[in-house]
Scaffold this motif. Structure first.
Motif, PDB file in Angstrom:
ATOM      1  N   THR A  10       0.835  -1.208   0.000  1.00 37.62           N
ATOM      2  CA  THR A  10       0.000   0.000   0.000  1.00 37.62           C
ATOM      3  C   THR A  10       0.868   1.255   0.000  1.00 37.62           C
ATOM      4  N   GLY A  11       2.179   1.075  -0.102  1.00 38.47           N
ATOM      5  CA  GLY A  11       3.092   2.203   0.013  1.00 38.47           C
ATOM      6  C   GLY A  11       2.880   3.295  -1.011  1.00 38.47           C
ATOM      7  N   HIS A  12       2.331   2.960  -2.175  1.00 32.41           N
ATOM      8  CA  HIS A  12       2.147   3.948  -3.240  1.00 32.41           C
ATOM      9  C   HIS A  12       0.721   4.493  -3.289  1.00 32.41           C
ATOM     10  N   GLN A  17      -7.071   5.754   1.108  1.00 32.72           N
ATOM     11  CA  GLN A  17      -7.596   4.692   0.249  1.00 32.72           C
ATOM     12  C   GLN A  17      -6.870   3.360   0.457  1.00 32.72           C
ATOM     13  N   ALA A  18      -5.903   3.330   1.372  1.00 40.39           N
ATOM     14  CA  ALA A  18      -5.034   2.161   1.502  1.00 40.39           C
ATOM     15  C   ALA A  18      -5.805   0.889   1.860  1.00 40.39           C
ATOM     16  N   PHE A  19      -6.714   0.972   2.823  1.00 39.31           N
ATOM     17  CA  PHE A  19      -7.437  -0.246   3.216  1.00 39.31           C
ATOM     18  C   PHE A  19      -8.306  -0.765   2.078  1.00 39.31           C
ATOM     19  N   ASP A  20      -9.057   0.125   1.444  1.00 38.76           N
ATOM     20  CA  ASP A  20      -9.915  -0.313   0.342  1.00 38.76           C
ATOM     21  C   ASP A  20      -9.088  -0.909  -0.800  1.00 38.76           C
ATOM     22  N   PHE A  21      -7.932  -0.322  -1.061  1.00 42.88           N
ATOM     23  CA  PHE A  21      -7.046  -0.877  -2.083  1.00 42.88           C
ATOM     24  C   PHE A  21      -6.620  -2.291  -1.716  1.00 42.88           C
ATOM     25  N   TRP A  22      -6.203  -2.481  -0.476  1.00 43.77           N
ATOM     26  CA  TRP A  22      -5.728  -3.800  -0.027  1.00 43.77           C
ATOM     27  C   TRP A  22      -6.862  -4.818  -0.033  1.00 43.77           C
ATOM     28  N   ARG A  23      -8.038  -4.381   0.405  1.00 42.52           N
ATOM     29  CA  ARG A  23      -9.199  -5.276   0.450  1.00 42.52           C
ATOM     30  C   ARG A  23      -9.588  -5.738  -0.948  1.00 42.52           C
ATOM     31  N   CYS A  24      -9.485  -4.860  -1.909  1.00 37.98           N
ATOM     32  CA  CYS A  24      -9.945  -5.180  -3.267  1.00 37.98           C
ATOM     33  C   CYS A  24      -8.866  -5.808  -4.146  1.00 37.98           C
ATOM     34  N   THR A  25      -7.652  -5.854  -3.664  1.00 41.00           N
ATOM     35  CA  THR A  25      -6.565  -6.449  -4.460  1.00 41.00           C
ATOM     36  C   THR A  25      -5.983  -7.661  -3.733  1.00 41.00           C
ATOM     37  N   ALA A  26      -5.102  -7.435  -2.785  1.00 44.84           N
ATOM     38  CA  ALA A  26      -4.398  -8.536  -2.129  1.00 44.84           C
ATOM     39  C   ALA A  26      -5.325  -9.483  -1.387  1.00 44.84           C
ATOM     40  N   LEU A  27      -6.426  -8.971  -0.838  1.00 47.32           N
ATOM     41  CA  LEU A  27      -7.322  -9.812  -0.042  1.00 47.32           C
ATOM     42  C   LEU A  27      -8.629 -10.149  -0.757  1.00 47.32           C
ATOM     43  N   ALA A  28      -8.728  -9.819  -2.024  1.00 43.86           N
ATOM     44  CA  ALA A  28      -9.997  -9.989  -2.740  1.00 43.86           C
ATOM     45  C   ALA A  28     -10.491 -11.428  -2.756  1.00 43.86           C
ATOM     46  N   ALA A  29      -9.585 -12.388  -2.763  1.00 45.51           N
ATOM     47  CA  ALA A  29      -9.987 -13.796  -2.866  1.00 45.51           C
ATOM     48  C   ALA A  29     -10.260 -14.443  -1.515  1.00 45.51           C
ATOM     49  N   PHE A  30     -10.178 -13.669  -0.432  1.00 43.88           N
ATOM     50  CA  PHE A  30     -10.228 -14.273   0.895  1.00 43.88           C
ATOM     51  C   PHE A  30     -11.522 -14.017   1.657  1.00 43.88           C
ATOM     52  N   LYS A  45       2.034  -4.960   3.376  1.00 43.30           N
ATOM     53  CA  LYS A  45       2.955  -5.406   2.337  1.00 43.30           C
ATOM     54  C   LYS A  45       2.944  -6.926   2.326  1.00 43.30           C
ATOM     55  N   ARG A  46       2.999  -7.523   1.143  1.00 40.02           N
ATOM     56  CA  ARG A  46       2.957  -8.984   1.050  1.00 40.02           C
ATOM     57  C   ARG A  46       3.805  -9.479  -0.115  1.00 40.02           C
ATOM     58  N   GLY A  53       0.916 -25.823  -7.861  1.00 40.21           N
ATOM     59  CA  GLY A  53       0.298 -26.631  -6.826  1.00 40.21           C
ATOM     60  C   GLY A  53       0.246 -26.005  -5.454  1.00 40.21           C
ATOM     61  N   TRP A  54       1.077 -25.017  -5.161  1.00 41.42           N
ATOM     62  CA  TRP A  54       1.146 -24.452  -3.823  1.00 41.42           C
ATOM     63  C   TRP A  54       1.418 -22.950  -3.907  1.00 41.42           C
ATOM     64  N   SER A  55       1.254 -22.268  -2.775  1.00 43.41           N
ATOM     65  CA  SER A  55       1.625 -20.851  -2.696  1.00 43.41           C
ATOM     66  C   SER A  55       2.138 -20.547  -1.301  1.00 43.41           C
ATOM     67  N   LEU A  56       3.032 -19.581  -1.218  1.00 40.71           N
ATOM     68  CA  LEU A  56       3.565 -19.134   0.067  1.00 40.71           C
ATOM     69  C   LEU A  56       3.486 -17.617   0.099  1.00 40.71           C
ATOM     70  N   THR A  57       2.958 -17.079   1.188  1.00 44.49           N
ATOM     71  CA  THR A  57       2.880 -15.631   1.357  1.00 44.49           C
ATOM     72  C   THR A  57       3.554 -15.215   2.652  1.00 44.49           C
ATOM     73  N   HIS A  58       4.172 -14.055   2.625  1.00 46.90           N
ATOM     74  CA  HIS A  58       4.723 -13.439   3.834  1.00 46.90           C
ATOM     75  C   HIS A  58       4.118 -12.037   3.901  1.00 46.90           C
ATOM     76  N   THR A  59       3.300 -11.800   4.912  1.00 50.95           N
ATOM     77  CA  THR A  59       2.525 -10.567   5.008  1.00 50.95           C
ATOM     78  C   THR A  59       2.858  -9.801   6.279  1.00 50.95           C
ATOM     79  N   VAL A  60       3.043  -8.492   6.149  1.00 47.55           N
ATOM     80  CA  VAL A  60       3.152  -7.572   7.278  1.00 47.55           C
ATOM     81  C   VAL A  60       2.052  -6.535   7.078  1.00 47.55           C
ATOM     82  N   SER A  61       1.141  -6.418   8.064  1.00 45.32           N
ATOM     83  CA  SER A  61      -0.054  -5.606   7.810  1.00 45.32           C
ATOM     84  C   SER A  61      -0.643  -5.028   9.081  1.00 45.32           C
ATOM     85  N   SER A  62      -1.380  -3.954   8.916  1.00 41.16           N
ATOM     86  CA  SER A  62      -2.269  -3.481   9.964  1.00 41.16           C
ATOM     87  C   SER A  62      -3.354  -4.531  10.181  1.00 41.16           C
TER      88      SER A  62
END
Length: 315
Positions: A10-12, A17-30, A45-46, A53-62
């Protein structure tokens, strides 16, 4: 050839608008995403690394709150099991009638083929590894038996945690074959850890621990609500009053568990640099306390110091 990776931030984005951006992009599938503290600045940031077959995420977030409902389950998608390692923050998860409060070092399990709730009450740092159900069961065990459960920090689990952190830090620079081998190595160690935990448990203790774990998950989920009380937890979990109170009898009682969870969160926020401009009273109310004197007395009794001792400039 390196495995595909993606960094999202969300740095840019305009802070408003940061939360709505994150909700609609990085977290949209969750699922349905909520915000714990709407008036506070949101940032996240993620890193995502994924194969077929697999995915790995490293997330630092509010902090965020997530509800993965029946309508979010893709019946045609490959069944995935998510293994989460909490690195920082106070979180929770509930699924399949099981749950846990998650603190640093905890390893949690969720299945993406049925509804669940998860989230945090504070800023968090976590690693999540999602693998196909058949892969999980080949190395660890029955996926349905793990959904909603967690493994609390234990010396025997140090190698698993260290390996997963190491893999998360290096996997973006691995080839597909190297990454696959690294993921299988984590699952192999996790399988041994689970076997050891099963051998250490006795049925009655496990039953009591399950009640405590699920109750603490509900507390973590609602500790910001000043109306939360033992009766709410009893009704929400479908337990008898006797069962709930017995489970917490040796640790001071269920009411004390609610109070202490709120105090732990308040201390965390008082010590966190992102909250250094926030008034102590504001933090107390955000953690579910209804008046500052009660908060101050409880804080001093639990930690041996006043809230202002951590933040002498803010009174």
């Amino acid at each position: 050839m390196l495995v595909p990776s993606l960094v999202e931030t969300t740095g840019h984005v305009d802070p408003k608008q940061a939360f709505d951006f994150w909700r609609c992009t990085a977290l949209a599938a969750f699922g349905d995403i909520g915000r714990r503290h709407p008036r506070e600045r949101f940032s996240a940031k993620r890193l995502t690394v994924a194969s077929a077959g697999w995915s790995l995420t490293h997330t630092v977030s509010s902090p965020v709150a997530l509800e993965f409902r029946s309508r979010h389950v893709d019946r045609n998608a490959r069944a995935m099991v998510v293994i989460g390692l909490a690195l920082d923050g106070i979180g929770y998860q509930e699924q399949n009638g099981r749950g846990a409060q998650l603190t640093p070092g905890d390893i949690g399990f969720l299945s993406r083929n049925r509804p669940f709730v998860a989230g945090t009450q504070s800023a968090y740092d976590e690693i999540r590894l999602a693998v196909p159900r058949e892969m999980f069961e080949a190395f660890v065990g029955d996926a349905e038996a793990f959904a909603g459960r967690s493994l609390t920090p234990h010396p025997s689990g140090a190698e698993v945690r260290a390996r997963l952190r190491g893999v998360a830090g290096a996997i973006a620079w691995m080839s597909a074959d190297e990454a696959q081998a690294a993921i299988e190595g984590v699952l192999h160690l996790l399988g041994h850890l689970v076997d050891g935990a099963a051998r250490r448990g006795d049925p009655e203790a496990v039953s009591q621990a399950a009640v405590v774990s699920l109750a603490r998950a509900h507390i973590a989920r609602r500790m910001h609500d000043p109306d939360l009380n033992p009766q709410d937890i009893q009704r929400a979990l479908g337990l008898s009053r006797t069962s709930l109170y017995r489970a917490f009898a040796e640790t001071g009682g269920i009411a004390a568990a609610i109070r202490d969870a709120r105090l732990d969160l308040a201390r965390r926020r008082l010590e966190g640099p992102r909250h250094d401009k926030m008034r102590i009273a504001t933090i107390a109310y955000a953690c579910g306390f209804t008046d500052v004197p009660t908060f101050n007395r409880g804080f001093r009794k639990r930690f041996g110091l006043a809230p202002g001792d951590l933040r002498p400039a803010l009174t």
